[in-house]
Design a protein around this motif. Structure first.
Motif: not given
Length: 213
Positions: A45-73
């Motif tokens: 919303f604040n335009g703070d996702l870097g020069a390529n916000p779409i790529e940043k958003l896609i990647r961060q969503l995946g990274v957080w999914g992976l982090r939570l899988l590790l938390v579950g383990l």
């Protein structure tokens, strides 16, 4: 003599957490799992996702999914080491949040990046190894999410249900490899996640051998 069993009835006199306390803890777990999504939305919303916000958003969503899988383990060893079996109640919640982030990760890629061009998606799956591995991990994760309820445990039987959910031990390394192949420069985060997975699996092997001994 073990002092924990020398006084009869001590365990029975321990006060169980109240319903309010249980609900409060569950609320905190939900907030902790939901917070990254709010943080990403706020940065977008604040335009703070870097020069390529779409790529940043896609990647961060995946990274957080992976982090939570590790938390579950990590919940099972944490519950054993801390002697706090009630922590195991949160594995399902954390796992479903992980699945939700990964669904959003995939939806953002297909919808925002490819504009629902499923022909291009199929080409990417066939030609780009990191997408092949990521889609494989996602497909394997679907039956785990679907069968996460107590009703499925009863219908399948606990032994069969547990065998199915061993797929997580394949899903996480597929996800880590997907992430490693995706990044072009800094490979430290996926390497760290791979090391955490190895530690968690090492603990499981050690724990099983200790119990047999």
């Amino acid at each position: 003599m073990d002092q924990s069993v020398s006084a009869p009835g001590v365990a029975s006199r321990r006060k169980r957490p109240s319903k309010l306390q249980d609900n409060l803890v569950y609320g905190l777990v939900w907030l902790a799992c939901f917070a990254p999504l709010v943080w990403l939305a706020w940065k977008g919303f604040n335009g703070d996702l870097g020069a390529n916000p779409i790529e940043k958003l896609i990647r961060q969503l995946g990274v957080w999914g992976l982090r939570l899988l590790l938390v579950g383990l990590a919940i099972t060893p944490a519950a054993r080491i801390l002697k706090a079996p009630r922590l195991l109640r949160f594995r399902r919640t954390v796992g479903l949040f992980a699945f939700s982030y990964i669904v959003l990760h995939l939806f953002s890629y297909v919808g925002v990046d490819l504009f629902f061009d499923f022909g291009q998606l199929w080409k990417d799956i066939l030609k780009r190894p990191f997408i092949t591995l990521g889609m494989g991990a996602f497909v394997l994760l679907i039956p785990l999410a679907v069968t996460s309820t107590n009703g499925w445990v009863v219908r399948m039987g606990r032994a069969a249900w547990q065998r199915l959910h061993w797929l997580i031990y394949l899903i996480v390394p597929l996800g880590v490899t997907h992430y490693y192949l995706l990044v072009k420069a800094d490979h430290r985060p996926p390497v760290i996640y791979a090391a955490l997975f190895v530690v968690l699996m090492g603990w499981r092997v050690w724990d099983r051998l200790a119990r047999r001994a």
